[in-house]
Design a protein around this motif. Sequence first.
Motif, PDB file in Angstrom:
ATOM      1  N   GLY A   2       0.818  -1.204   0.000  1.00 48.83           N
ATOM      2  CA  GLY A   2       0.000   0.000   0.000  1.00 48.83           C
ATOM      3  C   GLY A   2       0.854   1.257   0.000  1.00 48.83           C
ATOM      4  O   GLY A   2       2.072   1.161   0.109  1.00 48.83           O
ATOM      5  N   PRO A   3       0.277   2.431  -0.108  1.00 51.37           N
ATOM      6  CA  PRO A   3      -1.141   2.676  -0.353  1.00 51.37           C
ATOM      7  C   PRO A   3      -1.568   2.222  -1.756  1.00 51.37           C
ATOM      8  O   PRO A   3      -0.880   2.490  -2.719  1.00 51.37           O
ATOM      9  N   GLN A   7      -0.184   3.680  -5.581  1.00 47.70           N
ATOM     10  CA  GLN A   7       0.771   2.742  -6.182  1.00 47.70           C
ATOM     11  C   GLN A   7       0.243   2.167  -7.489  1.00 47.70           C
ATOM     12  O   GLN A   7       0.944   1.412  -8.156  1.00 47.70           O
ATOM     13  N   GLY A   8      -1.036   2.453  -7.793  1.00 44.89           N
ATOM     14  CA  GLY A   8      -1.626   1.930  -9.019  1.00 44.89           C
ATOM     15  C   GLY A   8      -2.055   0.477  -8.921  1.00 44.89           C
ATOM     16  O   GLY A   8      -2.313  -0.170  -9.930  1.00 44.89           O
ATOM     17  N   ILE A   9      -2.130  -0.071  -7.693  1.00 49.23           N
ATOM     18  CA  ILE A   9      -2.550  -1.468  -7.534  1.00 49.23           C
ATOM     19  C   ILE A   9      -4.054  -1.588  -7.746  1.00 49.23           C
ATOM     20  O   ILE A   9      -4.551  -2.554  -8.296  1.00 49.23           O
ATOM     21  N   ILE A  10      -4.785  -0.552  -7.297  1.00 45.85           N
ATOM     22  CA  ILE A  10      -6.213  -0.467  -7.602  1.00 45.85           C
ATOM     23  C   ILE A  10      -6.390   0.771  -8.467  1.00 45.85           C
ATOM     24  O   ILE A  10      -5.760   1.800  -8.210  1.00 45.85           O
ATOM     25  N   SER A  11      -7.240   0.700  -9.465  1.00 43.93           N
ATOM     26  CA  SER A  11      -7.423   1.831 -10.358  1.00 43.93           C
ATOM     27  C   SER A  11      -8.103   2.999  -9.630  1.00 43.93           C
ATOM     28  O   SER A  11      -8.928   2.806  -8.743  1.00 43.93           O
ATOM     29  N   GLY A  12      -7.740   4.207 -10.010  1.00 42.78           N
ATOM     30  CA  GLY A  12      -8.303   5.410  -9.424  1.00 42.78           C
ATOM     31  C   GLY A  12      -9.814   5.520  -9.603  1.00 42.78           C
ATOM     32  O   GLY A  12     -10.478   6.269  -8.902  1.00 42.78           O
ATOM     33  N   GLU A  13     -10.347   4.743 -10.553  1.00 44.37           N
ATOM     34  CA  GLU A  13     -11.798   4.752 -10.774  1.00 44.37           C
ATOM     35  C   GLU A  13     -12.560   4.310  -9.525  1.00 44.37           C
ATOM     36  O   GLU A  13     -13.704   4.663  -9.326  1.00 44.37           O
ATOM     37  N   ILE A  76       2.833  -1.229   3.732  1.00 40.53           N
ATOM     38  CA  ILE A  76       2.566   0.123   3.262  1.00 40.53           C
ATOM     39  C   ILE A  76       3.884   0.889   3.163  1.00 40.53           C
ATOM     40  O   ILE A  76       4.787   0.681   3.980  1.00 40.53           O
ATOM     41  N   ASP A  77       3.991   1.718   2.124  1.00 34.54           N
ATOM     42  CA  ASP A  77       5.154   2.576   1.994  1.00 34.54           C
ATOM     43  C   ASP A  77       4.829   3.894   2.695  1.00 34.54           C
ATOM     44  O   ASP A  77       4.087   4.723   2.168  1.00 34.54           O
ATOM     45  N   LEU A  78       5.374   4.069   3.891  1.00 39.28           N
ATOM     46  CA  LEU A  78       4.999   5.236   4.706  1.00 39.28           C
ATOM     47  C   LEU A  78       5.383   6.558   4.044  1.00 39.28           C
ATOM     48  O   LEU A  78       4.777   7.585   4.309  1.00 39.28           O
ATOM     49  N   ASP A  79       6.372   6.524   3.152  1.00 43.91           N
ATOM     50  CA  ASP A  79       6.769   7.767   2.491  1.00 43.91           C
ATOM     51  C   ASP A  79       5.723   8.245   1.489  1.00 43.91           C
ATOM     52  O   ASP A  79       5.760   9.391   1.043  1.00 43.91           O
ATOM     53  N   MET A  80       4.791   7.355   1.123  1.00 40.35           N
ATOM     54  CA  MET A  80       3.761   7.766   0.170  1.00 40.35           C
ATOM     55  C   MET A  80       2.499   8.288   0.851  1.00 40.35           C
ATOM     56  O   MET A  80       1.541   8.670   0.186  1.00 40.35           O
ATOM     57  N   ILE A  81       2.498   8.264   2.182  1.00 41.52           N
ATOM     58  CA  ILE A  81       1.340   8.788   2.909  1.00 41.52           C
ATOM     59  C   ILE A  81       1.363  10.311   2.876  1.00 41.52           C
ATOM     60  O   ILE A  81       2.397  10.932   3.116  1.00 41.52           O
ATOM     61  N   TYR A  82       0.219  10.878   2.587  1.00 40.19           N
ATOM     62  CA  TYR A  82       0.108  12.332   2.493  1.00 40.19           C
ATOM     63  C   TYR A  82       0.333  12.968   3.862  1.00 40.19           C
ATOM     64  O   TYR A  82      -0.267  12.565   4.854  1.00 40.19           O
TER      65      TYR A  82
ATOM     66  N   PHE B  26      -5.921   5.224   4.842  1.00 41.27           N
ATOM     67  CA  PHE B  26      -4.527   5.511   4.471  1.00 41.27           C
ATOM     68  C   PHE B  26      -3.974   4.378   3.594  1.00 41.27           C
ATOM     69  O   PHE B  26      -3.263   4.626   2.633  1.00 41.27           O
ATOM     70  N   TYR B  27      -4.303   3.143   3.949  1.00 44.17           N
ATOM     71  CA  TYR B  27      -3.794   1.987   3.202  1.00 44.17           C
ATOM     72  C   TYR B  27      -4.308   1.993   1.764  1.00 44.17           C
ATOM     73  O   TYR B  27      -3.572   1.712   0.821  1.00 44.17           O
ATOM     74  N   ILE B  28      -5.579   2.344   1.590  1.00 45.57           N
ATOM     75  CA  ILE B  28      -6.144   2.327   0.236  1.00 45.57           C
ATOM     76  C   ILE B  28      -5.768   3.587  -0.543  1.00 45.57           C
ATOM     77  O   ILE B  28      -5.295   3.512  -1.674  1.00 45.57           O
ATOM     78  N   THR B  29      -5.978   4.765   0.080  1.00 47.23           N
ATOM     79  CA  THR B  29      -5.872   6.002  -0.703  1.00 47.23           C
ATOM     80  C   THR B  29      -4.601   6.802  -0.441  1.00 47.23           C
ATOM     81  O   THR B  29      -4.313   7.753  -1.165  1.00 47.23           O
ATOM     82  N   GLY B  30      -3.878   6.489   0.659  1.00 50.69           N
ATOM     83  CA  GLY B  30      -2.693   7.271   0.979  1.00 50.69           C
ATOM     84  C   GLY B  30      -3.020   8.563   1.709  1.00 50.69           C
ATOM     85  O   GLY B  30      -2.128   9.328   2.047  1.00 50.69           O
TER      86      GLY B  30
END
Lengths: 196, 172
Positions: A2-3, A7-13, A76-82, B26-30
């Motif tokens: 994650g997230p 990461q593009g694992i689930i589509s933004g749709e 989860i990649d914590l650096d990608m958390i907003y 956070f896990y799903i959307t960041g």
Amino acid sequence: MGPLIPQGIISGEWNNVFALLIGVVFGFFLEGSGFSSSRKLAGVFYGYDFIVLKFFFTAAITAAVGMIYFGYVGWIDLDMIYVNQSYVSSLIIGGVIMGLGFIMGGFCPGTSVCGAAIGKIDAWVFTGGMFIGIFIFSEAFPLFEGLYNSDNLGSIKIYESLGISRAFFVFALILVALGMFYVTGIIQKKVKKVEY
Amino acid sequence: MTDRSKKYFNPYFGGVMVGLLMLLTFYITGRGLGASGAVKNTVVTAMHSIAPEHTEESTYMSRFLSDDEHPMNNWLVFEVLGVIAGAFLSGSLAGRLKLKVEHSPKITSRRRLVFALLGGLLFGIGSQLGRGCTSGAALSGMASLSTAGFISMMSIFGTAFIAAYFFRKNWI
């Protein structure tokens, strides 16, 4: 890992589908914990009901500990958390204005939506007030613009600001929260009960 | 018989559940949860249909307009629609659906509504200046351990504690 969406694992749709489902659960637990009642919310400021403090810190700690765990096991990649940007001055002054709004109106935006959903007319009026407030801010933005954009420290994290590790900070936060839960329990027993 | 409508979850239980929900978010959307952003996008959309040129020229509102995406096609807008549904569901299961103005017996409904309007208005202004409200800036900000989240939380709650004395007649 994650997230998932960034990461593009689930589509933004799927974003809005998750948003709706997450919102339903959020609203369910906010309302179910009593956040649809302004008198219950205001209790934290007068010592007769500390639900806001207990709920708020429990939620923040649960998520923060969970993220450390998810990061540790590599989910989860914590650096990608907003991380919200620290525009210090506008955060403080905006917070002061919101604090006044809280004690006068008895709600915050999320809780007023919960109150409005179950028929609290004061919550409808509060929500209406928010629309007007945001409209005023937008129209008067040139007045606020300097303040709005000043003192940006960037996306900094609290433990970096304090110069300690993430895990140590969260541990300290848990101790502080437990202390507050204990002390507020004593205060609540001493304060005169308010019927609502 | 106890009044079913006063039965709320234990706040620690509610807090853990919303904490887990935030973790999932956070896990799903960041990103975390929010609320005021949805109202902002609604205001921008309403203004854009009433006064399109004015809105496009507005320095603040034009930030949230784009040619690709409608401002209502937004994560927070859908999330808040969900909040309305979830709160309604919880309220109806607990027997709390009722049209009423909730206020202290010491004040009139009218006074309560005037203060609710003023409070909402201030929250509207403050949430824009502070880039988010109690949910997005303070709660989610704290969960992600951002310095901004802690500044926001202390500033909102600190002010409300200090000002509580002056508004005590409204509540106790």
